[in-house]
Each structure stands twice: as C-alpha cells, then as structure tokens.
Design an enzyme around this catalytic site. Structure first.
Site, PDB file in Angstrom:
ATOM      1  N   LYS A  76       1.045  -1.089   0.033  1.00 19.13           N
ATOM      2  CA  LYS A  76       0.028   0.003   0.176  1.00 19.13           C
ATOM      3  C   LYS A  76       1.100   1.274   0.077  1.00 19.13           C
ATOM      4  O   LYS A  76       1.375   1.624   1.208  1.00 19.13           O
ATOM      5  CB  LYS A  76      -0.883  -0.025   0.972  1.00 19.13           C
ATOM      6  CG  LYS A  76      -1.972   1.203   1.297  1.00 19.13           C
ATOM      7  CD  LYS A  76      -2.794   0.870   2.284  1.00 19.13           C
ATOM      8  CE  LYS A  76      -4.120   1.901   2.045  1.00 19.13           C
ATOM      9  NZ  LYS A  76      -3.664   3.312   2.269  1.00 19.13           N
TER      10      LYS A  76
ATOM     11  N   ARG B 190      -8.110  11.879  -7.010  1.00 17.12           N
ATOM     12  CA  ARG B 190      -9.072  11.040  -6.541  1.00 17.12           C
ATOM     13  C   ARG B 190     -10.186  12.150  -6.179  1.00 17.12           C
ATOM     14  O   ARG B 190     -11.409  11.769  -6.240  1.00 17.12           O
ATOM     15  CB  ARG B 190      -8.960  10.186  -5.427  1.00 17.12           C
ATOM     16  CG  ARG B 190      -9.995   9.603  -4.797  1.00 17.12           C
ATOM     17  CD  ARG B 190      -9.626   8.420  -3.762  1.00 17.12           C
ATOM     18  NE  ARG B 190     -10.693   7.817  -3.035  1.00 17.12           N
ATOM     19  CZ  ARG B 190     -11.332   8.351  -1.982  1.00 17.12           C
ATOM     20  NH1 ARG B 190     -10.822   9.310  -1.378  1.00 17.12           N
ATOM     21  NH2 ARG B 190     -12.459   7.764  -1.526  1.00 17.12           N
TER      22      ARG B 190
ATOM     23  N   CYS C  20      26.429  26.204  27.843  1.00 18.38           N
ATOM     24  CA  CYS C  20      26.804  26.691  29.162  1.00 18.38           C
ATOM     25  C   CYS C  20      28.511  26.894  29.064  1.00 18.38           C
ATOM     26  O   CYS C  20      29.009  25.964  28.771  1.00 18.38           O
ATOM     27  CB  CYS C  20      26.550  25.513  30.176  1.00 18.38           C
ATOM     28  SG  CYS C  20      27.267  25.869  31.595  1.00 18.38           S
TER      29      CYS C  20
ATOM     30  N   CYS D 192      30.470  23.118  35.646  1.00 12.49           N
ATOM     31  CA  CYS D 192      28.949  22.913  35.675  1.00 12.49           C
ATOM     32  C   CYS D 192      28.804  21.185  35.812  1.00 12.49           C
ATOM     33  O   CYS D 192      29.313  20.475  35.206  1.00 12.49           O
ATOM     34  CB  CYS D 192      28.224  23.338  34.300  1.00 12.49           C
ATOM     35  SG  CYS D 192      26.642  22.735  34.289  1.00 12.49           S
TER      36      CYS D 192
HETATM   37  S1  IVH Z   1      -6.657  -0.119  -4.464  1.00  9.20           S
HETATM   38  C1  IVH Z   1     -11.225  -0.005  -4.857  1.00  9.20           C
HETATM   39  N1  IVH Z   1      -4.125  -0.620  -4.247  1.00  9.20           N
HETATM   40  O1  IVH Z   1      -4.755   3.609  -0.600  1.00  9.20           O
HETATM   41  C2  IVH Z   1      -9.888  -0.110  -4.592  1.00  9.20           C
HETATM   42  N2  IVH Z   1      -5.029   1.349  -3.112  1.00  9.20           N
HETATM   43  O2  IVH Z   1      -7.033   3.761   1.506  1.00  9.20           O
HETATM   44  C3  IVH Z   1      -9.179   0.897  -4.054  1.00  9.20           C
HETATM   45  N3  IVH Z   1      -3.305   2.985  -2.265  1.00  9.20           N
HETATM   46  O3  IVH Z   1      -7.194   5.616  -2.401  1.00  9.20           O
HETATM   47  C4  IVH Z   1      -7.901   1.168  -3.864  1.00  9.20           C
HETATM   48  N4  IVH Z   1      -1.844   1.573  -2.541  1.00  9.20           N
HETATM   49  O4  IVH Z   1      -4.691   6.046  -3.029  1.00  9.20           O
HETATM   50  C5  IVH Z   1      -5.209   0.378  -3.679  1.00  9.20           C
HETATM   51  N5  IVH Z   1      -2.120  -1.149  -3.972  1.00  9.20           N
HETATM   52  C6  IVH Z   1      -2.983  -0.397  -3.785  1.00  9.20           C
HETATM   53  C7  IVH Z   1      -2.872   0.918  -3.124  1.00  9.20           C
HETATM   54  C8  IVH Z   1      -3.964   1.724  -3.078  1.00  9.20           C
HETATM   55  C9  IVH Z   1      -1.942   2.842  -2.119  1.00  9.20           C
HETATM   56  C10 IVH Z   1      -4.051   4.041  -1.626  1.00  9.20           C
HETATM   57  C11 IVH Z   1      -5.011   4.493  -2.754  1.00  9.20           C
HETATM   58  C12 IVH Z   1      -6.427   4.379  -2.192  1.00  9.20           C
HETATM   59  C13 IVH Z   1      -5.997   4.448  -0.644  1.00  9.20           C
HETATM   60  C14 IVH Z   1      -7.052   3.699   0.266  1.00  9.20           C
END
Ligand code: IVH
Length: 685
Positions: free
Chosen positions: A127, A148, A440, A445
């Site tokens: 992520k 987004r 200091c 000290c």
């Molecule tokens: S899938 C419906 N895959 O995380 C599918 N999101 O918290 C939705 N993000 O808005 C997202 N890495 O900006 C997906 N491998 C990944 C991701 C990812 C980062 C972000 C993305 C999303 C947010 C959601």
C-alpha cells in the site's frame, strides 16, 4: 540519423516536418519507456536528448504540429489559473482497513462465507503512501488524468501527469496485445525516499519550505498550477487497478495488472497472487520486515479478491469495496501534546531543548520525551508548549517532531526560548556567531561533568561496564568524582554507601574500571576525552596520525586542519581543548594512572569499521570476538544496516542477517577471512 538530426529544421517542408515529428515522438516514447519503466535503456543520455531536441526544434518551427500528447510536453504546459474538475466514470473508492491478524483473517473468512466458497484467491500488493490518480487513455493516448478528489470528482492534473516520465503518453502494447479503445488505469504517484531527502535538502539550501514526508511532497508536486514545477520533481507511479468500464478487461485482478504491465504502465514486481490465508499472513509479516529496505514508503499492504465476478457479488459499502482490505502497519506516527520543554546540558555544555510529552505508544514503544535539537529548529517548526505535534519513529530511529497540528491550537500555547543561564549551574549561556548550539560556558558545571563522566565510560569510549546514569549522578553529586581521572582513585569504601551498591556491585565496578585502564587504546582514549566535534572515526584517524596524546596535544591548529577528516572548525576545537589547563591536568593525571596508550599499528586496523557477527565461530566466543574488534578500533553491532561493513558468517548463521547483508550489498566473510583481518594469520592460531 545523426546527420539528419543536425540538419536545420527550417529546410523541412511542412509535410516532411509532420512525418519526422511523428516518427520522433514514437522513438522518444520508446526510449523513454525502456529507460523509466523497463530500467533498460538502449540509448545514451546524449543520444536521447538529441532526439528530443530535434522534436522540440520542429515543434517550435511549425507550431501547428504541436500536440498535447507530445513527449516535449513532459517539460510542462502553460500555467493554469485553477484546476478544472473531472468526473470519474466509476466511483474511486477508498479501502477499509484492519490492523491485526485476527481482523485480517476475519476479512478472509467473510469473503469465503459471502461467496459460499471453500477457496479464495487474492492479490497482495504494497500500500503505497502517495497520492492516487486516475489515467484515462482513449485509443491508446493519454487523454486525461485526475486526482481522486471526493471519489466522484477529482482535480484535472493532466498537464502535470504528462510530465511524469514513467507514465506513457501512448500505451505501448507488447507483442500479441492490442491497444484498448478505452482504458482507465488507477494508481499511486509517489516520491522515493532518497529522492525526497535530496529534494528537501535542496529546498532547505534554497531557503524554501521543506515537506514533512514524501507523501506531502508528492501531493504538493502533483497539485501545481504550473506543470513546469511538477516536471522538475522526482515523481514515480505504480498502477494498482484497471478500472471497470475499460475495454477488454480480463476476468481477474491479477490478469488486469499483467495487462497494464504489457501496455507499458508500471506495475509493482512485489505483487503476489495467493490462495492461502497463512501465506497471506506470512507475506504481510515479510513486508513488515522489509518495509525499511523498500526505496519508497508504504503504510501497509492491500489484499484484493482476484476474481472480478466475485467483486460484483461482494459489492461495496458507501465508500469502500467489500472485496479488498488494507492491512495497515502499526503506525510510525502519532499525535500527542507537548506538556513542557526543558533544556538539558550535555558534556560540551550544549543546551538541548527536550520536550516532555503526554505519553504515547509508537510502534510498540512508549515515548515520553523528544529532543527538539536547538532553538532554530523550534523556531522553524514554530513549536510551542501546549502544542499538539505529530511524532514519527521509523524503525529503530529516535522519534522526532514532524510538524505542529496548528488546527488544534486554542491560544494558550506558549512560545519557548532557551534560557540565558544554565539550568544546572546558573552559569552564562552563549551562542557563537553562526552556530545553532547554545552552550553553558562554565567548565565545572555539574551537569556537564555528569555527562562527560558518562561519555568517558561509554561502550565506544573506555567501556566501563556498570557506570550508568544514576551511579554517575551520585558520584558527581557527592563530590566523589570531579574529573574522569577520579574514577581511577575510587575505593570500595567510597562506593558501598551509595544507593543500590552492594559489596559485589562495588567490586564489579572497580574491576570494570581496572579493565578499562588496561584496555585503553589511543583511539578510545581520544574519543573518551569528549573533545567537541571529535567522534569515534576521527579519534581513530588522529590516533594514527599522531601516535600519542602528547603528540596530539602539541599539534598546532594548522597541522590539524591539514588532515582531510578534520577541517578548520574541528582543528580549532581540538587545539582549544588542549590549551585548557584543566584538560592538560586531566591528561597528566591519567598518565599517572598508567593511561598513556600509544598507537600500535594493529590498534586501529578496524578503525571506523562496523562488523556484525552471525553464527558460532570455532576459535572465539562471542565476547572475545567483540573485544578483538573493539581492541582494533572497530565496532560490533547486533543487526545489519546500511552502516555495516562486514558480516562475519560462522556456523548456523541467522537467515535474516544474511538476507539483510545481501539486500544492503554488504560483504560477507568467513571465520578465516575474519581472523586474517584481525591479523591473526593462519586462521586457527
Ligand atoms: S486499491 C477499490 N491498491 O490507498 C480499490 N489502493 O486507502 C481501492 N493505495 O485511495 C484502492 N496503494 O490511494 C489500492 N496497492 C494499492 C494501493 C492503494 C495505495 C491507496 C489509494 C487508495 C487508498 C485507500
């Protein structure tokens, strides 16, 4: 082709120019793709630049041949007054998140139940901590790009996205793949960790505001009204979805990712398809371990049901699908309140402002204090007592304040200034011209003394086992120790009346002091003296250069400054230190106690070198190994990091250390090579 490149563009007819421009665009994009996406360039930078320049020249001479999708637009388009908006064809959903294995397994089981299946296949991906974008391609050409936004409508960032080299302006179908009529790809724009550091540094030098993290930097860079600015920022992209409505969408998410890759978009090689929840959990745990090594920031992992028909069945909540879950890492960041700020006095007299916090857990560790470094840092971040601040603690790194949450201010917050008198001894505090540090000035000290005694006995200095903070405090406060040399005059009767000091611990301490006396090497002693700016590595260099404390003390500022590792600031600090009567007395007294080591050739063989040992060695115990490295001026640490120089691999080595060494490109050596390095030739003797 070189000839043709050099030919003046004004000789071209419009027709010729149009044909050549078309061909050049294809060539530039082809090489762009090889360079940025495939990581496998075929042209030198100069050859590539020539192609691009020729195209720019033609477009300049024939303005009607300019197209919005030309690679020349990657340098940016005319600035805008404001962003337009773009409505997403299908909602851009967010993700529901879990933070525990139990909740993740619950997600898995719910999917199985809802689908009435006994097997589930998911795709696991990192992520990315960036900014999501939607890219729309019409007949293979990048038509528009949007953020987004609220999920329904986003900002039109097409001009900006066109400047990101990794994003193809035209899809590049691989063999056997056709160009889809309509394609909507979604992904994350991010800034890599190292590039972010360098970018922030450049900004700091230029006096511009720095960004708190790569995510903010990526978002700030993409949301620029002038895309020339975006063009100058190091942005990257990974796509994570082929959106519904795209032509020729395969049946599974995995196939979608592969297709996006075959069309020239950048997909992440870390993504994995799996059908076993235990495997998914293991994969997640592995990501937790590898997180710091990745060149980009991630804040968790995403698991998506692979079969797209199952997406329909599972459906969505108002803002997030039921077929995907984000398993987030334990946060590295937390918000808490600054209760007070106090100045701490270090061994060189430096006053460090330290904030006491409302206690907060970050990544499993309770944080109660954080250093604010110096007054400039407090002023730059505008940190006030009573402020809520975002704290970050990444990996083993000491926590630091990222930023103040100004929206939480209620007007009662108080600005802070370091005191003009030392909080320990009341002596004057001074800050020299151009220095960030206030000090200091009282050399006796008690706070300075405590710190310098502790530094003297620290592991990297004379390594006096058991000389902890509480003990040093008592020794100084009772007047038993007024100089490091006094340590060597301590007797058992001095120690036993102290708190938590039984007969045995007093004996142990005296033994540790005796061992330190015997084992003191020149690099360790120079470091232990606590000369401002002189760290462990420089101490080693000084030892080698001068061979004895006496010779070092006699060295002039100029002679010192000639050493490349020293420079003028440090040279003057060293000369001043030895010019001070107190310090000369300390050296004399240490000598009286038999501490006057000479640099032996073998002494500093490993100076500045950090070694990690894994597994058993035949010829030495773990402690003997550590001592042997330390005696030669080196360091041993327990885990492999970017600072490690060698991994010594014994029998039954730890997997993690070996893997970490591989990942960090760290040289691995066996026991014999290690013994050679220590100068114990022949290995076993
Ligand atoms: S899938 C419906 N895959 O995380 C599918 N999101 O918290 C939705 N993000 O808005 C997202 N890495 O900006 C997906 N491998 C990944 C991701 C990812 C980062 C972000 C993305 C999303 C947010 C959601």
């Amino acid at each position: 082709m070189a000839d043709r490149q050099n030919k003046d563009v004004s000789n071209l007819t419009k027709n010729q120019a149009e044909k050549e421009a078309q061909r050049l665009r294809q060539q530039v994009e082809h090489h762009n793709h090889l360079y940025y996406v495939k990581n496998h360039p075929e042209l030198s930078d100069a050859e590539y630049d020539r192609l691009k320049q020729r195209l720019a020249d033609i477009e300049e001479a024939f303005p009607d041949l300019q197209t919005p999708d030309s690679p020349t637009r990657r340098v940016g388009a005319p600035p805008r007054e404001e962003f337009g908006t773009i409505e997403h064809e299908t909602l851009m959903l967010s993700l529901d998140a879990v933070t525990s294995e139990e909740d993740f397994r619950h997600f898995w089981q719910t999917c199985l139940n809802e689908l009435d299946a006994d097997k589930l296949t998911v795709v696991a991906e990192p992520k990315y901590d960036g900014l999501s974008v939607e890219l729309v391609y019409a007949n293979g050409t990048l038509q528009q790009a949007a953020t987004r936004g609220d999920g329904r409508t986003g900002e039109d960032v097409t001009d900006n996205v066109r400047t990101i080299n990794e994003i193809p302006l035209h899809l590049r179908p691989a063999k056997g793949e056709s160009t889809p009529r309509h394609l909507v790809a979604r992904g994350e724009v991010y800034m890599a960790k190292e590039e972010f550091q360098a970018f922030n540094q450049r900004r700091e030098q230029a006096g511009a505001k720095t960004f708190a993290n790569p995510r903010n930097a990526a978002a700030g860079s993409l949301r620029q009204l002038d895309s020339h600015i975006t063009a100058d920022r190091p942005l990257h992209v990974y796509v994570w979805q082929l959106a519904p409505g795209s032509t020729g969408r395969p049946d599974t998410h995995w196939e979608c990712l592969q297709k996006l890759g075959r069309l020239g978009l950048r997909i992440n090689p870390e993504a994995r398809r799996m059908s076993d929840s235990d495997e998914a959990v293991e994969w997640f745990k592995d990501m937790v371990r590898r997180r710091e090594e990745l060149p980009y920031e991630i804040d968790g992992c995403v698991f998506k049901v692979d079969n797209l028909a199952a997406h329909k069945k599972l459906g969505a909540r108002s803002a997030s699908p039921r077929w995907a879950i984000a398993w987030k890492f334990a946060s590295h960041r937390e918000t808490t309140r600054i209760e007070a700020i106090k100045a701490q006095v270090g061994r060189t007299g430096a006053l460090t402002p330290v904030a006491s916090l409302r206690p907060v857990h970050i990544g499993g560790v309770e944080v109660t204090h954080v250093s604010l470094h110096n007054q400039d840092e407090i002023d730059r971040k505008d940190i006030r007592v009573g402020d809520h601040v975002v704290l970050e603690r990444a990996g083993d790194v000491i926590p630091h304040v990222v930023e103040v949450v100004t929206s939480k201010r209620n007007g009662t917050e108080k600005t802070y200034h370091l005191p003009s008198r030392c909080p320990s001894c009341g002596g004057p505090v001074e800050r020299s011209e151009g220095e960030a540090i206030a000090r200091c000035m009282n050399t006796s000290c008690p706070a300075r003394l405590r710190q310098s005694i502790q530094h003297f006995g620290a592991a990297k200095a004379l390594d006096i086992d058991g000389l902890g903070e509480k003990l040093v405090e008592q020794l100084v406060d009772r007047g038993l120790v007024e100089s490091p040399a006094d340590l060597f005059e301590l007797e058992k009767d001095d120690l036993t009346p102290l708190d938590r000091m039984a007969d045995k611990s007093a004996e142990n301490l005296l033994e540790a002091i005796e061992r330190a006396r015997e084992n003191a090497t020149l690099p360790r002693l120079i470091f232990a003296l606590g000369i401002p700016h002189v760290g462990r590595a420089v101490a080693g260099k000084l030892a080698r250069q001068f061979g004895s404390i006496e010779a070092l003390a006699g060295a002039g500022e100029e002679e010192l400054a000639e050493m490349p590792e020293v420079g003028t600031t440090m040279a003057s600090a060293i000369a001043q230190w030895f010019a001070n009567d107190r310090n000369r007395k300390l050296i004399d007294r240490l000598k009286d106690h038999g501490i006057d080591p000479r640099a032996r050739k073998a002494d500093d063989k490993l100076e500045g070198v950090t070694v990690v040992i894994t597994g058993e060695l035949d010829s030495m115990t773990r402690q003997e190994t550590k001592d042997a490295v330390a005696n030669q001026g080196g360091d041993t640490t327990s885990s492999v990091s970017g600072h490690t120089d060698y991994l010594v691999v014994g029998q039954d080595p730890g997997n993690k250390k070996v893997q970490d060494a591989k990942a960090n490109d760290i040289q691995q050596i066996d026991e014999n090579q290690f013994l050679d390095m220590l100068g114990r030739k022949g290995g076993q003797g």
